[in-house]
Design a protein around this motif. Structure first.
Motif, mmCIF file in Angstrom:
data_model
loop_
_atom_site.group_PDB
_atom_site.id
_atom_site.type_symbol
_atom_site.label_atom_id
_atom_site.label_comp_id
_atom_site.label_asym_id
_atom_site.label_seq_id
_atom_site.Cartn_x
_atom_site.Cartn_y
_atom_site.Cartn_z
ATOM 1 N N SER A 117 0.954 -1.137 -0.006
ATOM 2 C CA SER A 117 0.062 0.069 -0.075
ATOM 3 C C SER A 117 0.787 1.335 -0.054
ATOM 4 O O SER A 117 0.475 2.188 -0.535
ATOM 5 N N CYS A 118 1.839 0.993 0.480
ATOM 6 C CA CYS A 118 2.833 2.090 0.749
ATOM 7 C C CYS A 118 3.578 2.690 -0.483
ATOM 8 O O CYS A 118 3.804 3.810 -1.014
ATOM 9 N N ARG A 119 3.940 1.629 -1.247
ATOM 10 C CA ARG A 119 4.565 1.731 -2.537
ATOM 11 C C ARG A 119 3.562 2.377 -3.438
ATOM 12 O O ARG A 119 3.856 3.205 -4.384
ATOM 13 N N THR A 120 2.198 1.788 -3.351
ATOM 14 C CA THR A 120 1.392 2.386 -4.303
ATOM 15 C C THR A 120 0.918 3.857 -4.128
ATOM 16 O O THR A 120 0.988 4.600 -5.071
ATOM 17 N N LEU A 121 0.839 4.177 -2.863
ATOM 18 C CA LEU A 121 0.460 5.668 -2.792
ATOM 19 C C LEU A 121 1.808 6.474 -2.915
ATOM 20 O O LEU A 121 1.672 7.592 -3.646
ATOM 21 N N GLU A 122 3.054 6.107 -2.710
ATOM 22 C CA GLU A 122 4.274 6.839 -3.117
ATOM 23 C C GLU A 122 4.509 7.004 -4.478
ATOM 24 O O GLU A 122 4.852 8.230 -5.020
ATOM 25 N N SER A 123 3.831 5.808 -5.228
ATOM 26 C CA SER A 123 3.747 6.113 -6.682
ATOM 27 C C SER A 123 2.921 6.764 -7.251
ATOM 28 O O SER A 123 3.077 7.568 -8.241
ATOM 29 N N ALA A 124 1.694 6.835 -6.624
ATOM 30 C CA ALA A 124 0.567 7.562 -7.061
ATOM 31 C C ALA A 124 0.481 9.169 -6.644
ATOM 32 O O ALA A 124 -0.134 9.973 -7.083
ATOM 33 N N ALA A 125 1.518 9.507 -5.754
ATOM 34 C CA ALA A 125 1.516 10.657 -5.175
ATOM 35 C C ALA A 125 2.437 11.785 -6.003
ATOM 36 O O ALA A 125 3.392 11.379 -6.330
ATOM 37 N N GLY A 126 1.968 13.072 -6.143
ATOM 38 C CA GLY A 126 2.787 14.168 -6.761
ATOM 39 C C GLY A 126 3.770 14.726 -5.552
ATOM 40 O O GLY A 126 3.653 14.246 -4.616
ATOM 41 N N GLU A 127 4.583 15.437 -5.759
ATOM 42 C CA GLU A 127 5.687 16.058 -5.260
ATOM 43 C C GLU A 127 4.937 16.937 -3.831
ATOM 44 O O GLU A 127 5.494 17.011 -2.864
ATOM 45 N N ASP A 128 3.455 17.382 -4.316
ATOM 46 C CA ASP A 128 2.724 17.856 -3.243
ATOM 47 C C ASP A 128 2.093 16.977 -2.375
ATOM 48 O O ASP A 128 1.523 17.543 -1.351
ATOM 49 N N GLY A 129 2.327 15.758 -2.483
ATOM 50 C CA GLY A 129 1.639 14.798 -1.648
ATOM 51 C C GLY A 129 0.198 14.490 -1.892
ATOM 52 O O GLY A 129 -0.278 13.613 -1.442
ATOM 53 N N ILE A 130 -0.191 15.244 -2.883
ATOM 54 C CA ILE A 130 -1.528 14.723 -3.248
ATOM 55 C C ILE A 130 -1.519 13.490 -4.423
ATOM 56 O O ILE A 130 -0.773 13.099 -5.052
ATOM 57 N N VAL A 131 -2.288 12.500 -3.804
ATOM 58 C CA VAL A 131 -2.442 11.155 -4.361
ATOM 59 C C VAL A 131 -3.486 11.374 -5.713
ATOM 60 O O VAL A 131 -4.680 11.732 -5.594
#
Length: 341
Positions: free
Chosen positions: A256-270
């Protein structure tokens, strides 16, 4: 950064071979991000660390019985295959043993011919592309003929193959379970919701590369396998709203962590969407999307141990693992859990 920096000594008997009777009765080590302090609790105490307005993010992938045994049509030789990635038109990328006998053009038959396969090509790392032929529904045939692809350190078959699934597994496609989620029962998830914690789901189909050892001395030269992920629009909104309202995003598992970090922009928005990720998280990485992580205890020198070290700091993680060995925690897929927050 050297791979050997992530080595620790693990007694063989601490590798859990079977799941506990009651999923949520495993132990829980709590590791503080503030100061590296450790608390020893039980998994049901997870409720004490979750606050109203937080969002728990789970991976709803489902493990398929991806290990098949068949025979070469010409010679009758036994062939074992492991389904890794679904391509188009019933073509799968597979791991085949023994590879020497699996040349392009070879035909394999499974279960008295209910399922047949033809090897089309050899791709990355010696994997084979196999075109399957069958009547009916592929998933039903797999259920009938396939076995759960348990990790290499589990030495025997499971009595109940559902114990290698999370209780919320629904999207079929994984060759391995997102094991941090194995500790949750429907009752515990209900209590999480009652506390005012949102539960968002993403999908990442876990590949066997999860167990692939890091074979290079220099961590940065390791090449990650790619895995397919999906983040739905409404789930991305739920996660982003949590952040906006001051809540924390707690990932259940490294997948789940790798998914969220892959889908998030530099601003942290998923961002909602789907695609393939090869994200490799190791110390020095700046997390964009998650504030905390629930995870199991990982193999020495593994990419997963590197990921948790990136979040909590290598010194804190290695000290926590030393403590876990001393306290005789159970390790790996069917083992105990750690919460980092």
């Amino acid at each position: 950064m050297k791979t050997s920096d992530f080595y620790y000594d693990l007694p063989q008997e601490l590798i859990a071979q079977d799941p506990l009777e009651d999923r949520s009765s495993s132990r829980l080590m709590h590791l503080s991000l503030k100061d590296g302090s450790i608390e020893h609790r039980h998994f049901t105490d997870i409720l004490d660390y979750l606050h109203k307005g937080d969002c728990l993010v789970i991976n709803d992938t489902k493990v398929i019985p991806a290990r098949l045994y068949g025979h070469k049509e010409e010679t009758g030789a036994l062939i074992e295959i492991l389904l890794l990635k679904r391509r188009e038109n019933d073509i799968w990328e597979c791991l085949v043993k023994p590879g020497k006998k699996a040349r392009p053009g070879a035909k394999i038959t499974f279960g008295d011919g209910i399922l047949k396969g033809e090897i089309l090509d050899i791709v990355d790392e010696g994997n084979r592309l196999i075109q399957f032929h069958y009547e009916g529904i592929f998933e039903e045939i797999l259920d009938q003929l396939g076995e759960m692809p348990l990790p290499p350190y589990i030495t025997h078959k499971l009595k109940d193959k559902n114990r290698y699934q999370t209780v919320y597994a629904k999207n079929e496609g994984s060759a391995a379970a997102p094991t941090a989620g194995l500790h949750f029962t429907p009752e515990l998830l209900e209590k999480v919701k009652e506390k005012g914690v949102n539960i968002a789901h993403v999908t990442l189909h876990v590949g066997l590369g999860t167990f692939r050892p890091v074979k290079v001395d220099d961590v940065e030269k390791h090449h990650m396998h790619s895995e397919f992920y999906i983040v739905e629009e409404d789930q991305a909104k739920l996660i982003n709203d949590t952040k906006k309202n001051g809540g924390r995003v707690i990932s259940v598992g490294t997948t789940s962590c790798r998914t969220l970090e892959s889908a998030a922009g530099e601003d942290g928005i998923v961002k909602a969407g789907s695609g393939w990720t090869e994200i490799f998280i190791y110390p020095g990485y700046k997390f964009k999307a998650i504030d905390g992580l629930i995870t199991n205890f990982h193999l020495p020198e593994s990419t997963l141990l590197m990921l948790v070290s990136a979040l909590a700091g290598k010194e804190h993680i290695m000290a926590a693992y030393e403590e876990a060995v001393k306290e005789r925690y159970r390790f790996f897929s069917f083992g105990d859990a750690m919460m980092i927050e």
